[in-house]
Scaffold this active site. Structure first.
Site, short mmCIF file in Angstrom:
data_model
loop_
_atom_site.label_atom_id
_atom_site.label_comp_id
_atom_site.label_asym_id
_atom_site.label_seq_id
_atom_site.Cartn_x
_atom_site.Cartn_y
_atom_site.Cartn_z
N CYS A 1 0.87 -1.18 0.00
CA CYS A 1 0.00 0.00 0.00
C CYS A 1 0.90 1.22 0.00
CB CYS A 1 -0.94 0.00 1.20
SG CYS A 1 -2.42 1.00 0.88
N LYS B 1 -11.63 -7.91 6.23
CA LYS B 1 -11.00 -7.05 7.25
C LYS B 1 -11.91 -5.89 7.54
CE LYS B 1 -7.18 -3.90 7.69
NZ LYS B 1 -6.19 -3.16 6.98
N CYS C 1 -3.90 6.21 0.38
CA CYS C 1 -3.34 4.95 -0.12
C CYS C 1 -2.81 5.04 -1.55
CB CYS C 1 -4.38 3.85 0.00
SG CYS C 1 -4.90 3.55 1.69
N LYS D 1 -12.32 -5.07 2.28
CA LYS D 1 -11.74 -4.25 3.33
C LYS D 1 -12.65 -3.06 3.56
CE LYS D 1 -7.53 -1.67 4.23
NZ LYS D 1 -6.11 -1.63 3.85
N GLU E 1 -16.80 -7.54 -4.57
CA GLU E 1 -15.37 -7.24 -4.51
C GLU E 1 -14.54 -8.53 -4.54
OE1 GLU E 1 -13.41 -4.76 -4.64
OE2 GLU E 1 -14.49 -2.94 -4.13
N CYS F 1 0.01 4.20 1.70
CA CYS F 1 -0.31 5.18 2.76
C CYS F 1 0.86 5.45 3.71
CB CYS F 1 -1.57 4.77 3.51
SG CYS F 1 -1.70 3.03 3.93
#
Ligand code: PBG
Ligand code: ZN
Length: 332
Positions: free
Chosen positions: A122, A251, A132, A197, A236, A124
């Site tokens: 990622c 998550k 991100c 997520k 997703e 971020c």
């Protein structure tokens, strides 16, 4: 058949029966421990909101990883916490061949054989605003960020990681990473996709203290999902599976067990659940206050992840759970 012929309590009358009929078991084999690498040498600073978890310079990360391996934990999930001066709008240090994660992976592969190193992919941690990916007028640009994520994943592969875990929730990220990895000769490197997520406030301890990447402004709701939805999570996941994900993930975990259950029922894929920092913090804090029995509650949580359908549990409790198992902890 009803009572009195049927008495469910017959099979609960002692721990031998309970053991025999137990439907799920927690083994150390199911656990992944997130670890945080920082620049420097000789650094092992406890993360205040995640007691038992540390900011580790690479030398100490190697020692901590040996501990994980020796406890039987099969894999760690590696995060980099770079120096603030190594952050820029284009996240260029995320894919630097000599970046923090890349160096950490090389050290781990050289000094801790027998442990899988999964890298979180990622941006971020590498942007000053902690979003991100690449921003334009405050909006997270999808395709421009994909390029950078793909370069980052390839750089992790080049460093020798065993699996990449793309975490940005951008559209097409699995396909893009799969394609780039294949192109660079890493067609055998698996992808664990952060597929479902959610935009959750349970990540706060991770941001604030874990990776020190609290958002400068805005939120992540344009890419992470709303906690109100679960059909969307299935869509997703379906996309990630189609794009080549090897392992799918839900998550956070504890508030999202319905999503874990649906994901396993609908996809029959290897399924990971991320027992996130806020979940750790809640249990840990309550245990510290004497309100909960930590070991018992942790095993209850881990067992419930498995009962819901998870195969893999990513948890800051991993070493504690492994130690309990080693000491012969029984939860039946
Ligand atoms: C993204 C990433 C996050 C977490 C793991 N990977 C933050 C986010 O997605 O917004 C959170 C993990 C936790 O709270 O334990 N790099
Ligand atoms: Zn991110």
């Amino acid at each position: 058949m009803a009572f009195p012929a049927t008495r469910p309590r017959r099979l609960r009358q002692n721990d031998k029966f309970r053991r025999l009929v137990r439907e799920t078991n927690i083994a150390v084999d199911d656990l992944v421990w997130p670890l945080f690498a920082v620049p420097g040498h000789g650094i092992r600073e406890e993360i205040s909101s995640l007691p038992g978890n540390y900011h580790l310079s690479i030398d100490c990360l190697v020692d901590e990883s040996k501990r994980a391996r020796d406890l039987g934990i099969p894999a760690i999930l590696l995060f980099g916490v770079p120096d603030p001066c190594d952050k820029d709008e284009r996240a260029s240090k995320a894919y630097c061949p000599n970046g923090l994660v890349q160096k950490a992976v090389r050290a781990l592969k050289a000094h801790v054989p027998g442990l899988l190193v999964i890298t979180d992919v990622c941006l971020c941690e590498y942007t000053p605003h902690a979003h991100c990916g690449i921003l334009e007028k405050g909006y997270l640009m999808n395709d421009a960020s994909l390029d950078v994520l793909a370069k980052t994943a390839v750089s992790h592969a080049e460093a020798g990681c065993d699996m990449v875990a793309p975490a940005a929730m951008l559209d097409g990220q699995i396909q893009t990473l799969r394609h780039s990895l294949d192109l660079h000769g890493y067609s055998n490197l698996p992808i664990m996709a952060y597929s479902a997520k959610y935009a959750s406030k349970l990540y706060d301890p991770f941001f604030k203290e874990g990776t020190q990447s609290a958002l400068a402004h805005g939120d992540k709701k344009t890419h992470q999902m709303s906690f109100a939805n679960s059909d969307e999570a299935m869509r997703e996941i379906a996309l990630d599976v189609e794009e080549g994900a090897d392992i799918i993930m839900v998550k956070p975990g504890l508030f999202y067990l319905d999503v874990v259950y649906r994901a396993k029922q609908e996809f029959q894929m290897p399924l990971a659940v991320y027992n996130v920092s806020g979940e750790f913090a809640m249990i840990d804090a309550a245990a510290r206050m004497g309100r909960l029995d930590k070991c018992a509650v942790v095993f209850e949580a881990l067992s419930c992840f498995k009962r819901a359908g998870a195969d893999i549990i990513i948890s800051y409790f991993a070493p504690m759970a492994a130690e309990c198992l080693e000491r012969g902890w029984k939860s039946f």
